[in-house]
Design a protein around this motif. Structure first.
Motif, PDB file in Angstrom:
ATOM      1  N   HIS A 546      50.098  18.553  41.326  1.00  0.00           N
ATOM      2  CA  HIS A 546      49.486  17.303  40.853  1.00  0.00           C
ATOM      3  C   HIS A 546      47.961  17.380  40.713  1.00  0.00           C
ATOM      4  O   HIS A 546      47.335  16.350  40.482  1.00  0.00           O
ATOM      5  N   VAL A 547      47.384  18.540  40.874  1.00  0.00           N
ATOM      6  CA  VAL A 547      45.923  18.655  40.857  1.00  0.00           C
ATOM      7  C   VAL A 547      45.500  19.613  39.757  1.00  0.00           C
ATOM      8  O   VAL A 547      46.335  20.233  39.079  1.00  0.00           O
ATOM      9  N   LEU A 548      44.185  19.727  39.582  1.00  0.00           N
ATOM     10  CA  LEU A 548      43.636  20.612  38.557  1.00  0.00           C
ATOM     11  C   LEU A 548      43.848  22.078  38.929  1.00  0.00           C
ATOM     12  O   LEU A 548      44.114  22.402  40.094  1.00  0.00           O
ATOM     13  N   PRO A 549      43.717  22.989  37.965  1.00  0.00           N
ATOM     14  CA  PRO A 549      44.020  24.406  38.248  1.00  0.00           C
ATOM     15  C   PRO A 549      43.196  24.999  39.377  1.00  0.00           C
ATOM     16  O   PRO A 549      43.723  25.784  40.182  1.00  0.00           O
ATOM     17  N   ASN A 550      41.893  24.674  39.455  1.00  0.00           N
ATOM     18  CA  ASN A 550      41.096  25.274  40.534  1.00  0.00           C
ATOM     19  C   ASN A 550      41.579  24.809  41.902  1.00  0.00           C
ATOM     20  O   ASN A 550      41.591  25.581  42.874  1.00  0.00           O
ATOM     21  N   SER A 551      42.035  23.553  42.003  1.00  0.00           N
ATOM     22  CA  SER A 551      42.586  23.068  43.264  1.00  0.00           C
ATOM     23  C   SER A 551      43.924  23.730  43.566  1.00  0.00           C
ATOM     24  O   SER A 551      44.217  24.066  44.724  1.00  0.00           O
ATOM     25  N   THR A 613      45.867  32.454  36.647  1.00  0.00           N
ATOM     26  CA  THR A 613      45.654  32.732  38.065  1.00  0.00           C
ATOM     27  C   THR A 613      46.672  31.995  38.932  1.00  0.00           C
ATOM     28  O   THR A 613      47.147  32.527  39.943  1.00  0.00           O
ATOM     29  N   VAL A 614      47.024  30.766  38.532  1.00  0.00           N
ATOM     30  CA  VAL A 614      48.067  30.037  39.260  1.00  0.00           C
ATOM     31  C   VAL A 614      49.396  30.782  39.154  1.00  0.00           C
ATOM     32  O   VAL A 614      50.153  30.884  40.144  1.00  0.00           O
ATOM     33  N   GLN A 615      49.696  31.329  37.996  1.00  0.00           N
ATOM     34  CA  GLN A 615      50.920  32.113  37.821  1.00  0.00           C
ATOM     35  C   GLN A 615      50.944  33.317  38.751  1.00  0.00           C
ATOM     36  O   GLN A 615      51.964  33.617  39.387  1.00  0.00           O
ATOM     37  N   LYS A 616      49.818  34.013  38.866  1.00  0.00           N
ATOM     38  CA  LYS A 616      49.759  35.192  39.735  1.00  0.00           C
ATOM     39  C   LYS A 616      50.002  34.821  41.191  1.00  0.00           C
ATOM     40  O   LYS A 616      50.750  35.498  41.910  1.00  0.00           O
ATOM     41  N   PHE A 617      49.369  33.725  41.643  1.00  0.00           N
ATOM     42  CA  PHE A 617      49.545  33.319  43.037  1.00  0.00           C
ATOM     43  C   PHE A 617      50.985  32.872  43.301  1.00  0.00           C
ATOM     44  O   PHE A 617      51.565  33.175  44.358  1.00  0.00           O
ATOM     45  N   ALA A 618      51.604  32.132  42.359  1.00  0.00           N
ATOM     46  CA  ALA A 618      52.985  31.676  42.550  1.00  0.00           C
ATOM     47  C   ALA A 618      53.941  32.865  42.629  1.00  0.00           C
ATOM     48  O   ALA A 618      54.838  32.903  43.502  1.00  0.00           O
ATOM     49  N   SER A 619      53.771  33.839  41.752  1.00  0.00           N
ATOM     50  CA  SER A 619      54.628  35.033  41.795  1.00  0.00           C
ATOM     51  C   SER A 619      54.428  35.804  43.091  1.00  0.00           C
ATOM     52  O   SER A 619      55.394  36.337  43.663  1.00  0.00           O
ATOM     53  N   HIS A 620      53.191  35.855  43.552  1.00  0.00           N
ATOM     54  CA  HIS A 620      52.891  36.558  44.799  1.00  0.00           C
ATOM     55  C   HIS A 620      53.571  35.870  45.989  1.00  0.00           C
ATOM     56  O   HIS A 620      54.127  36.543  46.883  1.00  0.00           O
ATOM     57  N   LEU A 621      53.563  34.544  46.029  1.00  0.00           N
ATOM     58  CA  LEU A 621      54.185  33.816  47.142  1.00  0.00           C
ATOM     59  C   LEU A 621      55.709  33.884  47.076  1.00  0.00           C
ATOM     60  O   LEU A 621      56.382  33.936  48.121  1.00  0.00           O
ATOM     61  N   ILE A 622      56.281  33.880  45.871  1.00  0.00           N
ATOM     62  CA  ILE A 622      57.734  34.007  45.745  1.00  0.00           C
ATOM     63  C   ILE A 622      58.200  35.351  46.277  1.00  0.00           C
ATOM     64  O   ILE A 622      59.277  35.461  46.892  1.00  0.00           O
ATOM     65  N   LEU A 635      42.617  42.733  43.906  1.00  0.00           N
ATOM     66  CA  LEU A 635      41.596  42.692  44.959  1.00  0.00           C
ATOM     67  C   LEU A 635      40.614  41.537  44.771  1.00  0.00           C
ATOM     68  O   LEU A 635      40.148  40.945  45.741  1.00  0.00           O
ATOM     69  N   ASP A 636      40.285  41.223  43.522  1.00  0.00           N
ATOM     70  CA  ASP A 636      39.310  40.161  43.294  1.00  0.00           C
ATOM     71  C   ASP A 636      39.841  38.796  43.719  1.00  0.00           C
ATOM     72  O   ASP A 636      39.062  37.855  43.930  1.00  0.00           O
ATOM     73  N   LEU A 637      41.170  38.664  43.870  1.00  0.00           N
ATOM     74  CA  LEU A 637      41.761  37.408  44.337  1.00  0.00           C
ATOM     75  C   LEU A 637      42.095  37.451  45.823  1.00  0.00           C
ATOM     76  O   LEU A 637      41.928  36.456  46.532  1.00  0.00           O
ATOM     77  N   SER A 638      42.557  38.581  46.303  1.00  0.00           N
ATOM     78  CA  SER A 638      42.997  38.667  47.699  1.00  0.00           C
ATOM     79  C   SER A 638      41.828  38.686  48.678  1.00  0.00           C
ATOM     80  O   SER A 638      41.985  38.288  49.835  1.00  0.00           O
ATOM     81  N   GLN A 639      40.657  39.146  48.250  1.00  0.00           N
ATOM     82  CA  GLN A 639      39.518  39.249  49.161  1.00  0.00           C
ATOM     83  C   GLN A 639      38.646  37.996  49.192  1.00  0.00           C
ATOM     84  O   GLN A 639      37.653  37.964  49.908  1.00  0.00           O
ATOM     85  N   ARG A 640      38.983  36.983  48.452  1.00  0.00           N
ATOM     86  CA  ARG A 640      38.204  35.742  48.437  1.00  0.00           C
ATOM     87  C   ARG A 640      38.904  34.675  49.263  1.00  0.00           C
ATOM     88  O   ARG A 640      40.144  34.632  49.334  1.00  0.00           O
ATOM     89  N   PHE A 646      38.289  28.030  44.892  1.00  0.00           N
ATOM     90  CA  PHE A 646      38.180  26.658  44.380  1.00  0.00           C
ATOM     91  C   PHE A 646      36.886  26.476  43.597  1.00  0.00           C
ATOM     92  O   PHE A 646      36.872  25.827  42.541  1.00  0.00           O
ATOM     93  N   GLU A 647      35.780  27.032  44.085  1.00  0.00           N
ATOM     94  CA  GLU A 647      34.501  26.916  43.381  1.00  0.00           C
ATOM     95  C   GLU A 647      34.445  27.819  42.156  1.00  0.00           C
ATOM     96  O   GLU A 647      33.856  27.460  41.135  1.00  0.00           O
ATOM     97  N   THR A 648      35.074  28.994  42.231  1.00  0.00           N
ATOM     98  CA  THR A 648      35.003  29.949  41.116  1.00  0.00           C
ATOM     99  C   THR A 648      35.700  29.415  39.868  1.00  0.00           C
ATOM    100  O   THR A 648      35.190  29.538  38.752  1.00  0.00           O
ATOM    101  N   TYR A 649      36.867  28.802  40.065  1.00  0.00           N
ATOM    102  CA  TYR A 649      37.653  28.332  38.918  1.00  0.00           C
ATOM    103  C   TYR A 649      37.433  26.849  38.647  1.00  0.00           C
ATOM    104  O   TYR A 649      38.309  26.169  38.094  1.00  0.00           O
ATOM    105  N   CYS A 650      36.255  26.352  39.037  1.00  0.00           N
ATOM    106  CA  CYS A 650      35.921  24.951  38.785  1.00  0.00           C
ATOM    107  C   CYS A 650      35.791  24.701  37.284  1.00  0.00           C
ATOM    108  O   CYS A 650      35.339  25.569  36.531  1.00  0.00           O
ATOM    109  N   MET A 651      36.166  23.505  36.853  1.00  0.00           N
ATOM    110  CA  MET A 651      36.153  23.161  35.425  1.00  0.00           C
ATOM    111  C   MET A 651      35.176  22.030  35.142  1.00  0.00           C
ATOM    112  O   MET A 651      35.440  21.140  34.326  1.00  0.00           O
ATOM    113  N   LYS A 652      34.025  22.036  35.838  1.00  0.00           N
ATOM    114  CA  LYS A 652      33.034  20.981  35.628  1.00  0.00           C
ATOM    115  C   LYS A 652      32.456  21.010  34.224  1.00  0.00           C
ATOM    116  O   LYS A 652      32.057  19.991  33.684  1.00  0.00           O
TER     117      LYS A 652
END
Length: 711
Positions: A546-551, A613-622, A635-640, A646-652
């Motif tokens: 129910h939230v924006l992609p960065n959230s 990025t949301v797709q990658k995280f969902a597949s990783h959790l499944i 690595l660029d996702l797992s080490q953050r 949340f700040e990196t993928y902000c859509m301001k």
């Protein structure tokens, strides 16, 4: 009736009172005996004749002349002014002046006036540049030119006064930043003034004295400019209008802010702080932001803590003096303080031992007379080196930070106690969340009770309640580990209010929620039960839809930490229920909602999310959030951390993040034969459609043409 004595006295006085019986027309002395045989004619002859003579001329006595005969006095008659003649001359002068005033002045065209103004302004600029260059080239020799440059702050020509004063303000500010030494100049004592010194030392003293005095006068001019603008007060000369005074005041504030940041070690820095801090609460947004940013820069670059302590003291006094009616930005600057450690106990010993000098008895016991003499000289030199050392000791730094933080907490606690409905409360809660781990253990119980009462009151906004939760867990994650306090009520509050978040205005609050989850679970993993972790994992997965992609990315990163930190989290990846009961998603108690009997079906929806990025995280959790193998994250996702993602993928910026790869359009001349064939087919179909329309509905088509032509 009179006494006999008084009567006798009056008779004696009457016989001797010659002034009562004296002839006033006579010029004779009073005590001359009266001549009984004087006749009337003789008396008349003795009266002096009064003839009409010329008035006596007033003399001016000059220096006498001495010759052989003696001293000869010299005098000159004082000239008598002819009043009538002077009045006539004055009237003539007035008539001539009137005739002169009546002569018309040459009228300048707007172009000529603009050219004249440009010429004057150019002359002033050249003069300012020449003075500034001379001062910067040889400050010791040309320190007196500072006074000449500062005098231009009183420019009286109304055509160029505003611009010239602004230029002089900025020029002096840059000059002081360049020539000010890296130490504070102290006034000389009487003994030092009386001592004879070398020419170089005397020249340096004169330079320092002149620099400090001109710097003081410059700051006073800036302060007076700001006061005149605040009081809407014009000078008698009326050279500058009230509207122009606002621009002058803004430049003066900018100069003060620059000096506050650039010269924290120099003289009158505390005076600048006293000027700047009240302007942080100024109604003018521009001036307020300038002062707030300057104080933030000062906090960030202050390594020792002297300047920060001075600013914090003035801010605390301002908040209390205004009865807590100040802008929240004034308190938010506390968040930029560079305080990471303090003296938690006054009697705690530092790691590094202090420098100890031998006592007199120890010297007498262990050293000879010559050794004592040498040791005395060495200790004196060491003391002087310690005083002149630029880097302060760790002990001094800790004391300054402790005193600063004590004042900050006193300000926060006053607001919590006396102004709970003040707009300053969010800033207070945010500050407590940052510095809570540095609070003394004695205040923990009372502070947690106050935070819980604020949440339970229902008067807080959602963001403020999140700050309360974050503050409570910061307290418990530090020294609060030794306390036997159950924060279950804070877990329940956060679990209950998670569904208040959505893709609208509350999306920014998810950053605070991610910080709360990190402190509540990752840093307190041993105090968290499995049921609680499963309940939060399930509710967070629902929220990610129910939230924006960065959230969504931040929430899924938090879920990844849950699955890697707590055991048996893979229960929610299985369809089979574990134990008795049914999952109750509407229940607000995470311990009793039976989260172990549900599944994370939301991950299958998130796996088809439009954000890669949301797709990658969902597949990783499944796949069970593996740390190696085919389902591992890049690595660029797992080490953050979740907050960083949340700040990196902000859509301001209202742009897709990461940006969508643009599709390169096919050039028209790639297949020229096909392009011509398509154009011919389109033309044929269009002509056929028009022919059929005209044949079947000729009147309507004619009507349509007529309407289109009229339009």
């Amino acid at each position: 009736m009179m006494d006999e004595d008084d009567l006798k006295l009056m008779e004696d006085l009457a016989q001797r009172a010659s002034f009562l019986t004296r002839d006033l027309s006579s010029n004779e002395p009073v005590h001359v005996k009266k001549r009984k045989h004087e006749s009337v004619i003789e008396k008349y002859e003795k009266v002096p004749r009064r003839l009409q003579t010329e008035p006596e001329k007033e003399l001016i006595h000059l220096l006498p002349i001495k010759d052989k005969s003696g001293i000869i006095p010299q005098a000159v008659e004082k000239p008598v002014l002819d009043v009538a003649h002077d009045e006539e001359e004055d009237e003539e002068d007035m008539e001539e002046a009137e005739d002169f005033n009546e002569e018309p002045l040459p009228v300048l065209t707007p172009e000529e006036m603009a050219a004249q103004r440009r010429q004057k302004l150019q002359e002033r600029k050249m003069h300012i540049a020449a003075l500034a260059s001379a001062i910067l080239s040889e400050p010791d020799s040309n320190i007196k030119k500072l006074k000449e440059l500062r005098a231009m702050l009183m420019e009286q020509d109304p055509n160029v006064a505003v611009i010239v004063r602004k230029l002089v303000m900025v020029s002096l500010m840059e000059i002081f930043k360049d020539i000010a030494p890296s130490y504070k100049i102290r006034p000389l004592t009487e003994a030092e003034k009386a001592t004879k010194v070398k020419k170089e030392t005397q020249k340096l003293r004169e330079f320092e004295e002149g620099l400090v005095s001109q710097y003081k006068f410059y700051l006073e001019n800036l302060e007076q400019t700001i006061k005149d603008w605040k009081q809407r007060k014009l000078k008698k000369s009326n050279v500058i209008s009230l509207k122009a005074y606002k621009g002058l005041a803004e430049v003066a504030v900018k100069c003060l802010c620059e000096l506050l940041v650039a010269l924290p070690h120099f003289n009158f820095h505390n005076n600048i702080i006293v000027l700047i801090v009240p302007l942080m609460n100024d109604p003018s947004k521009m001036i307020s932001e300038l002062c707030v940013e300057a104080v933030k820069k000062l906090f960030k670059q202050d390594k020792l803590g002297y300047a920060s302590l001075g600013v914090v003291k003035v801010i605390s006094g301002l908040v209390r003096g205004r009865n807590y009616d100040v802008r929240p930005e004034v308190l938010k600057v506390f968040l930029h303080l560079r305080i990471k450690e303090v003296e938690l106990q006054k009697d705690s010993e530092d790691i590094a031992p202090k420098k100890k000098f031998m006592t007199y008895k120890e010297k007498r016991k262990h050293l000879s007379r010559m050794q004592r003499k040498w040791r005395k000289a060495e200790e004196k030199l060491e003391r002087e080196l310690l005083e002149a050392e630029a880097s302060e000791s760790k002990e001094k730094k800790l004391k300054l930070h402790t005193e600063t933080l004590n004042i900050v907490f006193v300000t926060y606690f006053r607001i919590l106690k006396k102004a709970q409905k003040s707009p300053l409360l969010p800033a207070v809660l945010e500050g407590l969340a940052k510095f809570a781990h540095l609070i003394n253990v004695e205040f923990f119980d009372d502070l947690l009770m106050v935070l819980h009462s604020l949440i339970a009151s229902g008067d807080l906004s959602y963001r403020e309640s999140l700050h309360c939760v974050l503050s409570a867990f910061h307290i418990l994650s530090g020294q609060g580990d030794v306390l036997n306090i159950d924060p279950m009520k804070f877990y329940t509050h956060l679990y209950k209010t998670l569904f208040s978040l959505h893709a609208g205005g509350t999306n920014e609050d998810i950053g605070i929620v991610l910080q709360c989850l990190d402190v509540m679970f990752a840093k307190r993993r041993k105090q968290v039960s499995q049921q609680r972790a499963l309940a939060f994992l399930k509710r967070l997965s629902i929220l990610a839809l129910h939230v924006l992609p960065n959230s969504s990315v931040g929430i899924l990163a938090t879920n990844r930490i849950f699955m890697q930190t707590f055991p048996r989290m893979d229960l929610l990846l299985d369809n089979e229920s574990q134990g008795s009961g049914v999952y109750l998603p509407e229940l607000d108690e995470p311990e009793h909602c039976n989260a172990q009997n549900t599944a994370l079906w939301e991950l299958h929806l998130l796996q088809r999310h439009y954000h890669p990025t949301v797709q990658k995280f969902a597949s990783h959790l499944i796949a069970g959030a593996p740390t190696e193998g085919s389902g591992v994250l890049p690595l660029d996702l797992s080490q953050r951390s979740a907050t960083e993602l949340f700040e990196t993928y902000c859509m301001k910026g209202m742009t897709f993040n990461p940006p969508v790869a643009s599709v390169t359009p096919r050039r028209k001349d790639t297949f020229p034969q096909m392009d011509s064939f398509v154009d011919e087919e389109l033309n044929k179909q269009l002509q056929q459609h028009i022919t059929e329309t005209v044949a079947h509905k000729p009147l309507d088509f004619a009507k349509h043409l007529k309407e289109s032509s009229l339009a």
